[in-house]
Design a protein around this motif. Structure first.
Motif, PDB file in Angstrom:
ATOM      1  N   PHE A 256      26.328 -49.830  75.696  1.00 58.58           N
ATOM      2  CA  PHE A 256      26.652 -48.548  76.328  1.00 58.58           C
ATOM      3  C   PHE A 256      25.871 -48.376  77.624  1.00 58.58           C
ATOM      4  CE2 PHE A 256      28.049 -47.050  72.010  1.00 58.58           C
ATOM      5  CZ  PHE A 256      29.360 -46.812  72.360  1.00 58.58           C
ATOM      6  N   ARG A 257      24.636 -48.806  77.626  1.00 61.30           N
ATOM      7  CA  ARG A 257      23.846 -48.724  78.862  1.00 61.30           C
ATOM      8  C   ARG A 257      24.456 -49.624  79.934  1.00 61.30           C
ATOM      9  NH1 ARG A 257      19.712 -48.781  74.920  1.00 61.30           N
ATOM     10  NH2 ARG A 257      19.200 -50.980  75.306  1.00 61.30           N
ATOM     11  N   TRP A 258      24.977 -50.796  79.509  1.00 61.90           N
ATOM     12  CA  TRP A 258      25.655 -51.670  80.464  1.00 61.90           C
ATOM     13  C   TRP A 258      26.919 -50.995  80.997  1.00 61.90           C
ATOM     14  CZ3 TRP A 258      30.480 -54.083  80.524  1.00 61.90           C
ATOM     15  CH2 TRP A 258      30.653 -55.054  81.513  1.00 61.90           C
ATOM     16  N   LEU A 259      27.710 -50.390  80.116  1.00 64.12           N
ATOM     17  CA  LEU A 259      28.917 -49.689  80.556  1.00 64.12           C
ATOM     18  C   LEU A 259      28.587 -48.562  81.522  1.00 64.12           C
ATOM     19  CD1 LEU A 259      31.004 -49.482  77.247  1.00 64.12           C
ATOM     20  CD2 LEU A 259      31.647 -50.717  79.326  1.00 64.12           C
ATOM     21  N   GLN A 262      28.591 -49.526  85.148  1.00 63.40           N
ATOM     22  CA  GLN A 262      29.793 -50.102  85.753  1.00 63.40           C
ATOM     23  C   GLN A 262      30.644 -49.015  86.415  1.00 63.40           C
ATOM     24  OE1 GLN A 262      29.536 -53.401  85.633  1.00 63.40           O
ATOM     25  NE2 GLN A 262      27.759 -52.981  84.301  1.00 63.40           N
ATOM     26  N   PRO A 263      31.402 -49.375  87.433  1.00 67.46           N
ATOM     27  CA  PRO A 263      32.295 -48.399  88.078  1.00 67.46           C
ATOM     28  C   PRO A 263      33.365 -47.892  87.106  1.00 67.46           C
ATOM     29  CG  PRO A 263      31.983 -50.339  89.467  1.00 67.46           C
ATOM     30  CD  PRO A 263      31.389 -50.670  88.142  1.00 67.46           C
ATOM     31  N   ILE A 264      33.832 -46.685  87.357  1.00 71.37           N
ATOM     32  CA  ILE A 264      34.843 -46.070  86.495  1.00 71.37           C
ATOM     33  C   ILE A 264      36.114 -46.932  86.471  1.00 71.37           C
ATOM     34  CG2 ILE A 264      36.400 -44.084  86.279  1.00 71.37           C
ATOM     35  CD1 ILE A 264      34.122 -42.330  87.269  1.00 71.37           C
ATOM     36  N   GLY A 265      36.613 -47.168  85.279  1.00 68.53           N
ATOM     37  CA  GLY A 265      37.873 -47.877  85.104  1.00 68.53           C
ATOM     38  C   GLY A 265      37.852 -49.351  85.476  1.00 68.53           C
ATOM     39  N   SER A 266      36.660 -49.948  85.575  1.00 72.71           N
ATOM     40  CA  SER A 266      36.562 -51.320  86.090  1.00 72.71           C
ATOM     41  C   SER A 266      36.465 -52.385  85.005  1.00 72.71           C
ATOM     42  CB  SER A 266      35.333 -51.452  86.998  1.00 72.71           C
ATOM     43  OG  SER A 266      34.130 -51.297  86.239  1.00 72.71           O
ATOM     44  N   VAL A 267      36.218 -51.989  83.760  1.00 73.58           N
ATOM     45  CA  VAL A 267      35.893 -52.953  82.707  1.00 73.58           C
ATOM     46  C   VAL A 267      37.098 -53.210  81.813  1.00 73.58           C
ATOM     47  CG1 VAL A 267      34.434 -53.412  80.680  1.00 73.58           C
ATOM     48  CG2 VAL A 267      33.453 -52.315  82.714  1.00 73.58           C
ATOM     49  N   LEU A 268      37.383 -54.483  81.562  1.00 69.58           N
ATOM     50  CA  LEU A 268      38.369 -54.884  80.561  1.00 69.58           C
ATOM     51  C   LEU A 268      37.627 -55.092  79.245  1.00 69.58           C
ATOM     52  CD1 LEU A 268      41.269 -55.924  79.800  1.00 69.58           C
ATOM     53  CD2 LEU A 268      40.393 -58.220  80.311  1.00 69.58           C
ATOM     54  N   TYR A 269      38.045 -54.361  78.208  1.00 70.46           N
ATOM     55  CA  TYR A 269      37.473 -54.544  76.877  1.00 70.46           C
ATOM     56  C   TYR A 269      38.348 -55.535  76.122  1.00 70.46           C
ATOM     57  CZ  TYR A 269      36.389 -53.475  71.980  1.00 70.46           C
ATOM     58  OH  TYR A 269      36.064 -53.576  70.649  1.00 70.46           O
ATOM     59  N   GLY A 315      25.689 -59.789  85.031  1.00 71.48           N
ATOM     60  CA  GLY A 315      25.865 -58.432  85.539  1.00 71.48           C
ATOM     61  C   GLY A 315      27.286 -57.930  85.502  1.00 71.48           C
ATOM     62  N   ALA A 316      28.255 -58.857  85.553  1.00 71.75           N
ATOM     63  CA  ALA A 316      29.651 -58.440  85.609  1.00 71.75           C
ATOM     64  C   ALA A 316      30.357 -58.570  84.272  1.00 71.75           C
ATOM     65  CB  ALA A 316      30.401 -59.268  86.653  1.00 71.75           C
ATOM     66  N   SER A 317      29.631 -59.032  83.237  1.00 74.48           N
ATOM     67  CA  SER A 317      30.266 -59.205  81.933  1.00 74.48           C
ATOM     68  C   SER A 317      29.222 -59.120  80.835  1.00 74.48           C
ATOM     69  CB  SER A 317      30.987 -60.555  81.873  1.00 74.48           C
ATOM     70  OG  SER A 317      30.054 -61.607  82.053  1.00 74.48           O
ATOM     71  N   LEU A 318      29.725 -58.864  79.630  1.00 66.76           N
ATOM     72  CA  LEU A 318      28.843 -58.759  78.469  1.00 66.76           C
ATOM     73  C   LEU A 318      29.624 -59.224  77.251  1.00 66.76           C
ATOM     74  CD1 LEU A 318      25.981 -57.750  77.652  1.00 66.76           C
ATOM     75  CD2 LEU A 318      27.045 -55.548  77.086  1.00 66.76           C
ATOM     76  N   VAL A 319      28.997 -60.065  76.429  1.00 66.64           N
ATOM     77  CA  VAL A 319      29.593 -60.538  75.177  1.00 66.64           C
ATOM     78  C   VAL A 319      28.739 -60.036  74.027  1.00 66.64           C
ATOM     79  CG1 VAL A 319      30.278 -62.557  73.828  1.00 66.64           C
ATOM     80  CG2 VAL A 319      30.520 -62.585  76.321  1.00 66.64           C
ATOM     81  N   LYS A 327      34.434 -45.521  70.649  1.00 63.33           N
ATOM     82  CA  LYS A 327      33.541 -44.978  71.672  1.00 63.33           C
ATOM     83  C   LYS A 327      33.575 -45.822  72.945  1.00 63.33           C
ATOM     84  CE  LYS A 327      30.386 -42.506  68.586  1.00 63.33           C
ATOM     85  NZ  LYS A 327      28.982 -42.328  68.144  1.00 63.33           N
ATOM     86  N   VAL A 328      33.678 -47.135  72.775  1.00 67.74           N
ATOM     87  CA  VAL A 328      33.785 -48.004  73.950  1.00 67.74           C
ATOM     88  C   VAL A 328      35.076 -47.716  74.702  1.00 67.74           C
ATOM     89  CG1 VAL A 328      34.175 -50.396  74.663  1.00 67.74           C
ATOM     90  CG2 VAL A 328      32.279 -49.845  73.127  1.00 67.74           C
ATOM     91  N   LEU A 329      36.189 -47.620  73.974  1.00 71.56           N
ATOM     92  CA  LEU A 329      37.467 -47.361  74.628  1.00 71.56           C
ATOM     93  C   LEU A 329      37.470 -46.018  75.355  1.00 71.56           C
ATOM     94  CD1 LEU A 329      39.910 -48.681  71.887  1.00 71.56           C
ATOM     95  CD2 LEU A 329      39.598 -49.634  74.176  1.00 71.56           C
ATOM     96  N   CYS A 330      36.737 -45.062  74.833  1.00 67.66           N
ATOM     97  CA  CYS A 330      36.681 -43.738  75.461  1.00 67.66           C
ATOM     98  C   CYS A 330      35.680 -43.665  76.613  1.00 67.66           C
ATOM     99  CB  CYS A 330      36.336 -42.668  74.413  1.00 67.66           C
ATOM    100  SG  CYS A 330      37.651 -42.336  73.213  1.00 67.66           S
ATOM    101  N   HIS A 331      34.921 -44.714  76.830  1.00 66.97           N
ATOM    102  CA  HIS A 331      33.943 -44.705  77.923  1.00 66.97           C
ATOM    103  C   HIS A 331      34.688 -44.752  79.261  1.00 66.97           C
ATOM    104  CE1 HIS A 331      30.614 -45.825  80.528  1.00 66.97           C
ATOM    105  NE2 HIS A 331      29.789 -45.528  79.538  1.00 66.97           N
ATOM    106  N   PRO A 332      34.288 -43.962  80.240  1.00 69.23           N
ATOM    107  CA  PRO A 332      35.017 -43.901  81.518  1.00 69.23           C
ATOM    108  C   PRO A 332      35.038 -45.213  82.284  1.00 69.23           C
ATOM    109  CG  PRO A 332      32.972 -42.626  81.620  1.00 69.23           C
ATOM    110  CD  PRO A 332      33.189 -42.967  80.186  1.00 69.23           C
TER     111      PRO A 332
END
Length: 456
Positions: A256-259, A262-269, A315-319, A327-332
Motif C-alpha cells: 500500500f505504501r508503494w501504491l 504511484q501516479p493515479i491510475g498508472s498501475v496494472l494489478y 521502483g516501477a513494479s512490485l511482486v 482494497k488494492v483494486l479500490c486504490h486510486p
C-alpha cells in the motif's frame, strides 16, 4: 469470540471447499449478521480448511464447526479434480448429518453452495429449509439450467475447431454468445463426469426452498428475471458477496505504501487466481509482455514468483505473494486489472470501477470474460487462437501482443479507454447502490432474512 446467542435464528452454512466458494459464503454470512445481530451462523468446513481460515476475522456470532478430512487435500486437488469433485458428492453427506445431530440449537435454515449436492436432500429429511447459493454469474446458471437446448440445437457435443464460432442465441435471459465462449466444462477432458455432476447440482438447486445469487440485479437484469420466472421458489439476488464491509481504504502493508507513491491510475494489478495457473512458457511471455509495455504493475505471484520476478523494474513494479485484493483494486493508483475472470474477482473489479484485461483459464471464467469485454464493455480480452474457449493448448499469446493489450488497457486518454472507464464507473455506482441501505441487494437480504425467521 463472544458468547453464543441462546435464541434467535440459527443458520448452518455449507460452503463448497474451495477459496472461490468459501469467500462469498463467508461474506454473505457477514452481511446477514450485520443486518440481524441475533442470527447465529454455524459455518461448516473440513478440519483442513479450518486450519486455513480459522484465524481470519469474522463476527462473533459466526462459529466454525468441522467435519473430518474426508476429501483429498486442498493442496493437491488440481492434480485430480474429478476425484476431488466425486469425493464432495459422495463423502460429505454422512459427516454433515452427524454434525447436525450434534448441534444444540435447532436449525432454522441451511445455506448450501449449489455444488454441495446432497444439501437439499439433507434438509428435506430434517424438514429444514435449504437456500442454494450460486457463486457464479446468473448467466452461467441459465446455460446449465437449459443445457437440453444446446443438445436440441445440435450445439452439444460439438467440435470447437469446426463449430466454435456458431452462436447460441436461444437461451432465455442469456445474451447472444459464441459456442466457444460457453463454460469449458462442455468441451474439456473428463467432461462427461464433471458435466453430469454439474447438471445434477443445477437440478438440485431447482428443488431448494430458496435460490440466492451472488450477482446484483442491475448487472444481469435479464438473466435474473429469467431465473425468477423459471424457478418455482423465491430467488434473491444478494451480491456483490465481496468483503466491502471491511472497508475499501488502504492499509499499512508495504504494497500500500508503494501504491501511495504511484501516479493515479498508472498501475496494472495482475492476479490470476488461487486454483490453476498458466504454463511456465505462457507465464514467461506474460511477464516479458508486461515488462515491455512500460506500464507500472503490482503482481500477485504465488508459485511462479521466479518467473515473474524477471519482469521487475526497480521502483516501477512490485511482486507480492498475497494482498488484500479489493482494497488494492479500490486504490486510486490502480488503473487496470489483469484477471483470470473468476466471479469473485470480477465482482470486486466492478465494485472498484477498474477496467479488466481478461485471461480466463477454465469453467465459468470464459463466459465471464465475454461478458466483461463484450456485454458490459469494461475490458479487453487476451485470446489464444486455439479454438479451446480460452485455456489449454500450446499456442501462446506472445509478449508483443500482451504488451500491446496492456498499453491499450492502461491508455485512459484514448477514445476506447475513456469509454471503458466511463462504463466501469457507471457499473461501480450501480454495484454500490445495490449494496447500500435500501438498494436492491439490501432489500433482498431483508426479504430472505424475513423468510427464514418466519420459518424458524
Amino acid at each position: 469470540m463472544g458468547s453464543q446467542p441462546t435464541s434467535g435464528c440459527h443458520v448452518v452454512a455449507l460452503p463448497y471447499p474451495g477459496r472461490g466458494h468459501i469467500n462469498p459464503m463467508m461474506n454473505l454470512c457477514k452481511l446477514l449478521v450485520s443486518k440481524k445481530p441475533d442470527i447465529l451462523i454455524t459455518f461448516v468446513v473440513t478440519e483442513e480448511w479450518l486450519g486455513f481460515i480459522g484465524s481470519e476475522p469474522k463476527p462473533a456470532n459466526v462459529h466454525f464447526a468441522t467435519v473430518p478430512n474426508v476429501l483429498p487435500s486442498e493442496l493437491h486437488r488440481a492434480k485430480n479434480f474429478p476425484a476431488f469433485l466425486e469425493a464432495i458428492f459422495t463423502k460429505l453427506e454422512a459427516p454433515v448429518e452427524q454434525l447436525l445431530d450434534r448441534l444444540e440449537l435447532p436449525v432454522a435454515a441451511i445455506i448450501a453452495d449449489t455444488y454441495i449436492l446432497r444439501a437439499v436432500r439433507i434438509g428435506k429429511r430434517r424438514n429444514i429449509p435449504v437456500a442454494t447459493l450460486w457463486t457464479m454469474s446468473a448467466s452461467v446458471f441459465l446455460v446449465f439450467h437449459h443445457f437440453e437446448m444446446l443438445q436440441q440445437k445440435g450445439h452439444f457435443p460439438v467440435d470447437l475447431s469446426e463449430r466454435g464460432e456458431y452462436e447460441v442465441d436461444y437461451i432465455p435471459g442469456f445474451a447472444r454468445t459464441l459456442i466457444t465462449d460457453l463454460p469449458t466444462i462442455f468441451f474439456r477432458n473428463h467432461r462427461q463426469l464433471l458435466l453430469g455432476k454439474a447438471l445434477e447440482c443445477i437440478a438440485g438447486a431447482s428443488k431448494a426452498d430458496y435460490f440466492l445469487s451472488t450477482s446484483f440485479s442491475e448487472l444481469e437484469p435479464l438473466a435474473l428475471d429469467a431465473i425468477r420466472s423459471q424457478l418455482s421458489v423465491p430467488a434473491y439476488c444478494v451480491g456483490p458477496t465481496i468483503p466491502f464491509l471491511d472497508g475499501d481504504g488502504a492499509g499499512d502493508a508495504a504494497y500500500f505504501r508503494w501504491l501511495d507513491a504511484q501516479p493515479i491510475g498508472s498501475v496494472l494489478y495482475v492476479s490470476l487466481g488461487s486454483f490453476l495457473s498458466v504454463s511456465d512458457a505462457q507465464m514467461e511471455e506474460m511477464a516479458a509482455g508486461v515488462r515491455d509495455s512500460g506500464v507500472r504493475f503490482l503482481w500477485v505471484a504465488r508459485g511462479e514468483t521466479s518467473l515473474v520476478g524477471g519482469a521487475r523494474e526497480e521502483g516501477a513494479s512490485l511482486v507480492v505473494p498475497w494482498c488484500e485484493q479489493l482494497k488494492v483494486l479500490c486504490h486510486p493508483s490502480v488503473g487496470g486489472f489483469w484477471t483470470h475472470c473468476g466471479w469473485n474477482s470480477t465482482l470486486e473489479a466492478i465494485y472498484a470501477g477498474v477496467p479488466m484485461l481478461t485471461c480466463p483459464l477454465l469453467m465459468d471464467q470464459v463466459p465471464n470474460s465475454k461478458q466483461i469485454a463484450e456485454d458490459w464493455k469494461i475490458g479487453l480480452r487476451v485470446k489464444k487462437e486455439d479454438g479451446g474457449g480460452g485455456g489449454g493448448g500450446e499456442n501462446l499469446v506472445t509478449r508483443q501482443e500482451i504488451a500491446r493489450l496492456v498499453r491499450k488497457l492502461m491508455d485512459a486518454e484514448s477514445g476506447e479507454g475513456r469509454e471503458m472507464r466511463k462504463r466501469a464507473r457507471e457499473l461501480r455506482e450501480a454495484c454500490r447502490r445495490a449494496a447500500a441501505r435500501g438498494g436492491s441487494s439490501d432489500r433482498n437480504l431483508d426479504a430472505f432474512i424475513g423468510d427464514i425467521s418466519r420459518a424458524d
